[in-house]
Write an enzyme that holds these catalytic residues in place. Structure first.
Site, PDB file in Angstrom:
ATOM      1  N   HIS A 176      24.013  11.383  71.537  1.00 53.81           N
ATOM      2  CA  HIS A 176      24.873  11.185  73.065  1.00 53.81           C
ATOM      3  C   HIS A 176      24.419   9.624  73.187  1.00 53.81           C
ATOM      4  O   HIS A 176      23.589   9.171  73.728  1.00 53.81           O
ATOM      5  CB  HIS A 176      24.239  12.336  74.319  1.00 53.81           C
ATOM      6  N   GLU A 194      34.411   9.473  69.571  1.00 56.34           N
ATOM      7  CA  GLU A 194      34.536  10.113  71.599  1.00 56.34           C
ATOM      8  C   GLU A 194      35.640   8.677  71.682  1.00 56.34           C
ATOM      9  O   GLU A 194      35.315   7.863  72.599  1.00 56.34           O
ATOM     10  CB  GLU A 194      34.134  10.166  72.335  1.00 56.34           C
ATOM     11  N   ASP A 226      31.876   6.263  72.814  1.00 55.65           N
ATOM     12  CA  ASP A 226      32.147   6.219  72.959  1.00 55.65           C
ATOM     13  C   ASP A 226      33.643   4.544  72.757  1.00 55.65           C
ATOM     14  O   ASP A 226      32.811   4.233  72.785  1.00 55.65           O
ATOM     15  CB  ASP A 226      32.303   6.254  74.482  1.00 55.65           C
ATOM     16  N   GLU A 251      26.651  10.813  68.747  1.00 51.88           N
ATOM     17  CA  GLU A 251      28.103  10.910  69.447  1.00 51.88           C
ATOM     18  C   GLU A 251      28.323   9.626  69.833  1.00 51.88           C
ATOM     19  O   GLU A 251      27.417   8.760  70.481  1.00 51.88           O
ATOM     20  CB  GLU A 251      28.630  11.576  70.878  1.00 51.88           C
ATOM     21  N   HIS A 286      32.181   3.566  77.681  1.00 51.94           N
ATOM     22  CA  HIS A 286      31.592   4.592  78.226  1.00 51.94           C
ATOM     23  C   HIS A 286      32.802   4.462  79.494  1.00 51.94           C
ATOM     24  O   HIS A 286      33.917   4.985  79.916  1.00 51.94           O
ATOM     25  CB  HIS A 286      31.070   5.187  78.578  1.00 51.94           C
TER      26      HIS A 286
HETATM   27  O1  G3P Z   1      31.530  13.708  73.862  1.00 43.04           O
HETATM   28  C1  G3P Z   1      31.294  15.012  74.731  1.00 43.04           C
HETATM   29  C2  G3P Z   1      30.348  13.901  75.901  1.00 43.04           C
HETATM   30  O2  G3P Z   1      30.644  12.702  75.487  1.00 43.04           O
HETATM   31  C3  G3P Z   1      31.379  14.492  77.027  1.00 43.04           C
HETATM   32  O3  G3P Z   1      30.890  13.068  78.416  1.00 43.04           O
HETATM   33  O4  G3P Z   1      31.236  11.261  79.783  1.00 43.04           O
HETATM   34  O5  G3P Z   1      29.483  11.659  78.064  1.00 43.04           O
HETATM   35  O6  G3P Z   1      31.283  11.327  77.317  1.00 43.04           O
HETATM   36  P1  G3P Z   1      30.674  11.365  78.425  1.00 43.04           P
HETATM   37 MG    MG Z   2      31.944  10.541  75.623  1.00 41.21          MG
END
Ligand code: G3P
Ligand code: MG
Length: 258
Positions: free
Chosen positions: A10, A112, A39, A37, A52
């Protein structure tokens, strides 16, 4: 229908490195993760960057907003010190720099799309355009194979924003999509159909066993965020969850699902 890795780091390196930086990707890799993953948000000059929060303050010691700051300025910001002195000077990378690092190291990407409020359609369109350019070769290979969802080097787009994902689909139809829903509410199936999405991404804390079965029965991939507890991770996999991202890349390794 999930053709991708099952355990995903993440924000690059979970909570072991400053999120959404190249250092985070390097950290994930050092734990054996070849699936990530991160952002993606637009800078003031329309360049996708890894970020993020729309406002500075948490990971970058500055005032202001990403959407009002150029990518060049963001590249001079320190997105590492908040996490630890050893990461001081770690810049905010562009999406293109992150893709380059991932492609060079054979890392699969769950991209994302995280638009700043009010920039949903524009962010989806530009991330779609940039991705289509950066993956032109892989897209051509996937299309010639006749297997558009084959994981042969193509990333997966995900977003909480229906509009962003729709624009990304228009700009880069060959890149598969997962729709992010904090909770699975009535109407989810229609939304996935409209997006021609391959997967539903959801908060594992709000997911029931029955919902997991419904999503799988409808023929979609099911991805959960953010799973940090190994017993819970095992339970979700038993429920039929295909994949999840984790902050605890030290506790849940890339081969956790076997
Ligand atoms: O993509 C899954 C997750 O990353 C969504 O929440 O706030 O960590 O971007 P966040
Ligand atoms: Mg995310």
């Amino acid at each position: 229908m999930w053709f991708y890795p099952k355990i995903i780091a993440h924000r690059g390196g979970g909570t072991l490195a400053p999120e959404n930086t190249i250092a985070a990707l390097r950290c994930g890799l050092s734990y054996g993760f070849r699936a990530v993953e991160f952002d993606v948000m637009l800078s003031a000059d329309g360049i996708p960057v890894l970020m993020h929060d729309p406002h500075f303050g948490r990971t970058v010691h500055a005032q202001g907003q990403v959407a009002q700051t150029s990518a060049a300025e963001l590249g001079r910001f320190d997105a590492g010190s908040w996490f630890g002195a050893g990461f001081a000077g770690e810049p905010v990378p562009t999406y293109e720099q992150a893709v380059h690092f991932c492609k060079t190291n054979g890392i699969w990407m769950n991209v994302e799309i995280k638009p700043a409020p009010g920039h949903e359609a524009e962010t989806g369109r530009i991330v779609g355009d940039v991705t289509r350019r950066l993956f032109a070769e892989e897209i051509a290979i996937a299309e010639n194979d006749g297997k558009p969802h084959d994981p042969s080097g193509l990333p997966l787009f995900s977003s909480f924003s229906f509009d962003a994902l729709m624009q990304a689909a228009r700009a880069a139809p060959a890149i598969p999509r997962g729709f992010l829903l904090d909770a699975i509410l009535p109407g989810w199936h229609e939304q996935l159909k409209a997006l021609e999405a391959v997967a539903l991404h959801t908060n594992h804390r709000k997911l029931s066993h029955r919902q997991a079965a419904e999503v799988k029965q409808a023929g979609y991939g099911l991805f959960c965020y953010t799973v940090n507890d190994p017993p819970r991770a095992r339970e979700l996999l038993e429920w039929g969850v295909d994949a999840f991202c984790t902050d605890r890349i030290d506790l849940i390794g890339p081969d956790f699902a076997g």
